[in-house]
Design a protein around this motif. Structure first.
Motif, PDB file in Angstrom:
ATOM      1  N   ARG A 175      15.157  -9.009  -6.145  1.00 31.55           N
ATOM      2  CA  ARG A 175      15.951 -10.095  -5.667  1.00 31.55           C
ATOM      3  C   ARG A 175      15.856 -10.693  -4.438  1.00 31.55           C
ATOM      4  NH1 ARG A 175      21.491  -7.775  -5.661  1.00 31.55           N
ATOM      5  NH2 ARG A 175      20.970  -7.390  -3.690  1.00 31.55           N
ATOM      6  N   ASP A 176      16.186  -9.743  -3.748  1.00 34.57           N
ATOM      7  CA  ASP A 176      16.364 -10.228  -2.131  1.00 34.57           C
ATOM      8  C   ASP A 176      15.013 -10.819  -1.701  1.00 34.57           C
ATOM      9  OD1 ASP A 176      18.793  -9.233  -2.206  1.00 34.57           O
ATOM     10  OD2 ASP A 176      18.763  -7.112  -1.168  1.00 34.57           O
ATOM     11  N   SER A 177      13.991 -10.302  -1.989  1.00 36.39           N
ATOM     12  CA  SER A 177      12.571 -10.751  -1.672  1.00 36.39           C
ATOM     13  C   SER A 177      12.556 -12.258  -2.010  1.00 36.39           C
ATOM     14  CB  SER A 177      11.441 -10.038  -2.293  1.00 36.39           C
ATOM     15  OG  SER A 177      11.379  -8.795  -2.009  1.00 36.39           O
ATOM     16  N   GLN A 178      13.172 -12.713  -3.008  1.00 28.95           N
ATOM     17  CA  GLN A 178      13.074 -14.127  -3.397  1.00 28.95           C
ATOM     18  C   GLN A 178      13.586 -15.138  -2.419  1.00 28.95           C
ATOM     19  OE1 GLN A 178      11.520 -14.857  -5.956  1.00 28.95           O
ATOM     20  NE2 GLN A 178      11.682 -17.345  -6.121  1.00 28.95           N
ATOM     21  N   THR A 179      14.734 -14.574  -1.692  1.00 31.29           N
ATOM     22  CA  THR A 179      15.314 -15.378  -0.519  1.00 31.29           C
ATOM     23  C   THR A 179      14.185 -15.811   0.583  1.00 31.29           C
ATOM     24  OG1 THR A 179      17.673 -14.387  -1.183  1.00 31.29           O
ATOM     25  CG2 THR A 179      17.081 -15.641   0.986  1.00 31.29           C
ATOM     26  N   LEU A 180      13.552 -14.629   0.658  1.00 30.38           N
ATOM     27  CA  LEU A 180      12.531 -14.740   2.087  1.00 30.38           C
ATOM     28  C   LEU A 180      11.250 -15.613   1.552  1.00 30.38           C
ATOM     29  CD1 LEU A 180      12.647 -11.236   3.422  1.00 30.38           C
ATOM     30  CD2 LEU A 180      13.415 -13.202   4.581  1.00 30.38           C
ATOM     31  N   LEU A 181      10.907 -15.543   0.514  1.00 27.14           N
ATOM     32  CA  LEU A 181       9.581 -16.081  -0.197  1.00 27.14           C
ATOM     33  C   LEU A 181      10.022 -17.618  -0.379  1.00 27.14           C
ATOM     34  CD1 LEU A 181       8.564 -13.496  -2.971  1.00 27.14           C
ATOM     35  CD2 LEU A 181       7.481 -13.940  -0.822  1.00 27.14           C
ATOM     36  N   LEU A 182      11.201 -17.945  -0.737  1.00 26.29           N
ATOM     37  CA  LEU A 182      11.691 -19.322  -0.983  1.00 26.29           C
ATOM     38  C   LEU A 182      11.656 -20.127   0.453  1.00 26.29           C
ATOM     39  CD1 LEU A 182      14.166 -19.345  -3.766  1.00 26.29           C
ATOM     40  CD2 LEU A 182      11.779 -20.259  -3.871  1.00 26.29           C
ATOM     41  N   ALA A 183      11.918 -19.275   1.619  1.00 26.94           N
ATOM     42  CA  ALA A 183      12.141 -19.695   2.924  1.00 26.94           C
ATOM     43  C   ALA A 183      10.920 -19.734   3.693  1.00 26.94           C
ATOM     44  CB  ALA A 183      12.997 -18.892   3.724  1.00 26.94           C
ATOM     45  N   GLY A 184       9.602 -19.592   3.000  1.00 26.72           N
ATOM     46  CA  GLY A 184       8.471 -19.532   3.478  1.00 26.72           C
ATOM     47  C   GLY A 184       7.816 -18.422   4.092  1.00 26.72           C
ATOM     48  N   LYS A 192       6.411 -10.516 -10.203  1.00 26.13           N
ATOM     49  CA  LYS A 192       7.117 -11.243 -10.939  1.00 26.13           C
ATOM     50  C   LYS A 192       7.906 -12.224 -10.039  1.00 26.13           C
ATOM     51  CE  LYS A 192      10.511 -11.600 -14.498  1.00 26.13           C
ATOM     52  NZ  LYS A 192      11.640 -10.580 -15.357  1.00 26.13           N
ATOM     53  N   GLU A 193       8.486 -11.826  -8.894  1.00 24.55           N
ATOM     54  CA  GLU A 193       9.194 -12.316  -7.978  1.00 24.55           C
ATOM     55  C   GLU A 193       8.194 -13.250  -7.275  1.00 24.55           C
ATOM     56  OE1 GLU A 193      12.343 -13.012  -7.901  1.00 24.55           O
ATOM     57  OE2 GLU A 193      12.793 -11.642  -9.489  1.00 24.55           O
ATOM     58  N   ALA A 194       7.162 -12.904  -6.768  1.00 20.30           N
ATOM     59  CA  ALA A 194       6.442 -13.576  -5.734  1.00 20.30           C
ATOM     60  C   ALA A 194       5.418 -14.461  -6.560  1.00 20.30           C
ATOM     61  CB  ALA A 194       5.487 -12.619  -4.898  1.00 20.30           C
ATOM     62  N   GLN A 195       5.368 -14.321  -7.983  1.00 18.54           N
ATOM     63  CA  GLN A 195       4.548 -15.256  -8.961  1.00 18.54           C
ATOM     64  C   GLN A 195       3.112 -15.292  -8.570  1.00 18.54           C
ATOM     65  OE1 GLN A 195       6.619 -19.090  -8.763  1.00 18.54           O
ATOM     66  NE2 GLN A 195       7.878 -18.502 -10.459  1.00 18.54           N
ATOM     67  N   ARG A 196       2.874 -14.247  -8.068  1.00 19.05           N
ATOM     68  CA  ARG A 196       1.282 -13.730  -7.915  1.00 19.05           C
ATOM     69  C   ARG A 196       1.126 -12.179  -7.908  1.00 19.05           C
ATOM     70  NH1 ARG A 196       0.051 -11.627  -3.060  1.00 19.05           N
ATOM     71  NH2 ARG A 196       1.512 -11.662  -1.298  1.00 19.05           N
ATOM     72  N   VAL A 197       0.007 -11.735  -8.169  1.00 18.17           N
ATOM     73  CA  VAL A 197      -0.283 -10.398  -8.115  1.00 18.17           C
ATOM     74  C   VAL A 197      -0.182  -9.736  -7.020  1.00 18.17           C
ATOM     75  CG1 VAL A 197      -2.034  -8.422  -8.562  1.00 18.17           C
ATOM     76  CG2 VAL A 197      -1.776 -10.457 -10.034  1.00 18.17           C
ATOM     77  N   VAL A 198       0.936  -8.844  -6.772  1.00 18.28           N
ATOM     78  CA  VAL A 198       1.550  -7.923  -5.502  1.00 18.28           C
ATOM     79  C   VAL A 198       0.854  -6.681  -5.823  1.00 18.28           C
ATOM     80  CG1 VAL A 198       2.980  -7.548  -4.012  1.00 18.28           C
ATOM     81  CG2 VAL A 198       3.248  -9.483  -5.110  1.00 18.28           C
ATOM     82  N   ALA A 199      -0.145  -6.251  -4.914  1.00 16.20           N
ATOM     83  CA  ALA A 199      -0.603  -4.799  -5.079  1.00 16.20           C
ATOM     84  C   ALA A 199       0.108  -3.883  -4.083  1.00 16.20           C
ATOM     85  CB  ALA A 199      -2.293  -4.856  -4.797  1.00 16.20           C
ATOM     86  N   VAL A 200       0.324  -2.456  -4.519  1.00 17.60           N
ATOM     87  CA  VAL A 200       0.966  -1.443  -3.492  1.00 17.60           C
ATOM     88  C   VAL A 200      -0.432  -1.182  -2.639  1.00 17.60           C
ATOM     89  CG1 VAL A 200       1.760   0.606  -3.378  1.00 17.60           C
ATOM     90  CG2 VAL A 200       2.606  -1.164  -5.005  1.00 17.60           C
ATOM     91  N   ASP A 201      -0.339  -1.295  -1.212  1.00 17.98           N
ATOM     92  CA  ASP A 201      -1.455  -1.208  -0.559  1.00 17.98           C
ATOM     93  C   ASP A 201      -1.464   0.514  -0.332  1.00 17.98           C
ATOM     94  OD1 ASP A 201      -1.958  -3.864   0.379  1.00 17.98           O
ATOM     95  OD2 ASP A 201       0.082  -3.781   1.142  1.00 17.98           O
ATOM     96  N   GLU A 202      -0.546   1.341  -0.084  1.00 15.73           N
ATOM     97  CA  GLU A 202      -0.367   2.688   0.085  1.00 15.73           C
ATOM     98  C   GLU A 202       0.602   3.238  -0.497  1.00 15.73           C
ATOM     99  OE1 GLU A 202       0.019   3.807   4.259  1.00 15.73           O
ATOM    100  OE2 GLU A 202       0.829   1.685   4.521  1.00 15.73           O
ATOM    101  N   VAL A 203       0.404   4.614  -0.734  1.00 13.27           N
ATOM    102  CA  VAL A 203       1.507   5.698  -1.173  1.00 13.27           C
ATOM    103  C   VAL A 203       1.973   6.472   0.032  1.00 13.27           C
ATOM    104  CG1 VAL A 203       2.298   7.488  -2.822  1.00 13.27           C
ATOM    105  CG2 VAL A 203       0.965   5.475  -3.416  1.00 13.27           C
ATOM    106  N   ILE A 204       3.039   6.463   0.586  1.00 15.75           N
ATOM    107  CA  ILE A 204       3.380   7.331   1.719  1.00 15.75           C
ATOM    108  C   ILE A 204       4.064   8.480   1.154  1.00 15.75           C
ATOM    109  CG2 ILE A 204       4.834   7.868   3.697  1.00 15.75           C
ATOM    110  CD1 ILE A 204       4.522   4.631   4.216  1.00 15.75           C
TER     111      ILE A 204
END
Length: 438
Positions: free
Chosen positions: A402-411, A114-126
């Motif tokens: 929420r915090d991811s949005q700051t980094l995504l908007l910064a490129g 939702k924040e990335a406005q694209r499908v973000v998959a979970v790569d692994e479960v630790i």
């Protein structure tokens, strides 16, 4: 003659409906839909049909409990703990571990997408072992006047009442084995009516216990506790509510991580699941792609859980933490392990950091491991540092998104996502994410 009006008592009947469970949310609740409304059903699993009773009915959603299970899912398992239906510590022991992990990973994917406005998959479960993993627990103590008995255990869901537990299969075997003899020991104390709680911790050099007592202990009680600690090879600490604990032995607890010896105070925060923590630190080092000339900033560093292993690899590592006692412990462990290139600073990271002595040291990689409130206060400064890579470790997917949005908007580009199964059988969802500068 006087006449008195008596209102007729209003009778309400809780609505019972039959639903088919479609999904499982990360908190272990079944998700159904009825007449366009989402219903969260505690104790129900995907694919099951159940007769349910609404316990809460809002405009957008409702909550319900199972009245009668009409069909059973293959993913339903028998809870290992006899206290599961009353104790509030675990919510998902009736769910197969694979389904637990899948539902949490799917929830994490939805929130980040939702924040990335694209499908973000979970790569692994630790993950580690789903049982016997918990190396730290606080057990409440309650004296019952009516029964003249001491209760020791965890609180019921949405209640202050304690469940008097006899076992706890998510605790490490060493801690679980202490439950019965510890209860017996505490029952024999003169101060039994004035005890607060016990903290049990499994260090690498043995178990330890902190007893919170509300009144000064009689000398007989101290002697009984010392005998108990010797018999069970237990590091014993007394907490009278003052700043410092009273140690009944000279041993200092420690755990080992990436060939480092990390000592800690019983009051210090350490990760509850050692197996997952070891993997998490290794994955963070891998994702940061550490090089000998790197300068790494670790924010919300605690007692150096990430900073110290990182310091073994890079030119310079700096940890920043708001709790002064953790900063002192981290600095002590840096000296203990001869890490001269690692330094620690104390600062409230919800406040401005721009004038801090560490803030402009030219870091090219950053790690964040905030509490549930997230890292909103420092995200802008992280962007100003313009690091090549950022690893964000989260115990709350909402603030992570929420915090991811700051980094995504910064490129920055969201590159990797891992779900950390730090607390199997519970509703807790932890994760770590890698961002790279594009």
């Amino acid at each position: 003659m006087a006449q008195f009006y008596t209102a007729k008592q209003r009778v309400t009947t809780k609505q019972r409906i039959t639903v088919t469970i479609e999904d499982l949310d990360p908190f272990g609740q079944g998700v159904a839909r009825h007449q366009g409304k989402t219903i969260f059903v505690s104790g129900a699993l995907p694919g099951e049909q159940a007769e349910i009773t609404l316990t809460e009915d809002k405009r957008q959603f409702a909550r319900a409990k199972v009245t009668r299970l009409l069909s059973s899912s293959p993913a339903r398992v028998t809870p290992r703990c006899p206290h599961f239906n009353t104790c509030g510590g675990c919510q998902q022991q009736h769910v197969d571990v694979v389904l637990q992990q899948q539902s949490k990973a799917q929830a994490l994917s939805r929130m980040l997408s939702k924040e990335a406005q694209r499908v973000v998959a979970v790569d692994e479960v630790i993950a580690g072992e789903p049982w016997g993993y918990r190396r730290r627990a606080r057990l409440g103590l309650q004296w019952q006047n009516k029964s003249q008995q001491l209760r020791m255990g965890f609180r019921q869901e949405a209640s202050n009442d304690l469940v008097d537990i006899q076992q706890c299969p998510i605790l490490t075997p060493e801690l679980e084995a202490l439950i019965t003899p510890l209860r017996q020991c505490l029952r024999e104390l003169k101060a039994v009516k004035r005890l607060g709680h016990v903290e049990l911790v499994q260090a690498d050099n043995g178990p330890l216990m902190v007893l919170r007592h509300l009144d000064a202990l009689h000398v007989d009680d101290r002697e009984k506790l010392e005998r108990f600690s010797h018999k069970h090879q237990l590091m014993m600490f007394l907490d009278d509510g003052s700043e410092n604990l009273t140690a009944l032995s000279n041993n200092q607890p420690f755990y080992q991580s990436h060939k480092l010896k990390l000592t800690f105070s019983p009051q210090d925060f350490i990760q509850v699941n050692d197996a997952v923590n070891q993997q998490m630190v290794a994955r963070a080092i891998d994702w940061l792609d550490l090089q000998p000339d790197d300068r790494v900033l670790d924010l919300f560093c605690g007692m150096g859980n990430f900073t110290l292993p990182i310091g073994k690899v890079v030119q310079n590592a700096v940890g920043v933490e708001g709790v002064a006692a953790l900063v002192r412990q981290a600095a002590y462990n840096a000296d203990l392990n001869s890490l001269k290139n690692v330094s620690f600073f104390q600062h409230n990271l919800e406040e401005d950091v721009s004038r801090q002595p560490w803030a402009a040291q030219g870091f090219n990689k950053v790690l964040l491991d905030p509490a549930r409130a997230g890292a909103a206060g420092v995200m802008t400064h992280v962007v100003k540092l313009a690091p090549q890579r950022v690893v964000y470790v989260s115990c709350n997917p909402t603030t992570l998104a929420r915090d991811s949005q700051t980094l995504l908007l910064a490129g920055y580009q969201l590159e990797r996502v891992a779900m950390l199964d730090m607390f199997p059988h519970t509703r807790h969802l932890e994760s770590m994410v890698l961002f790279k500068k594009t």
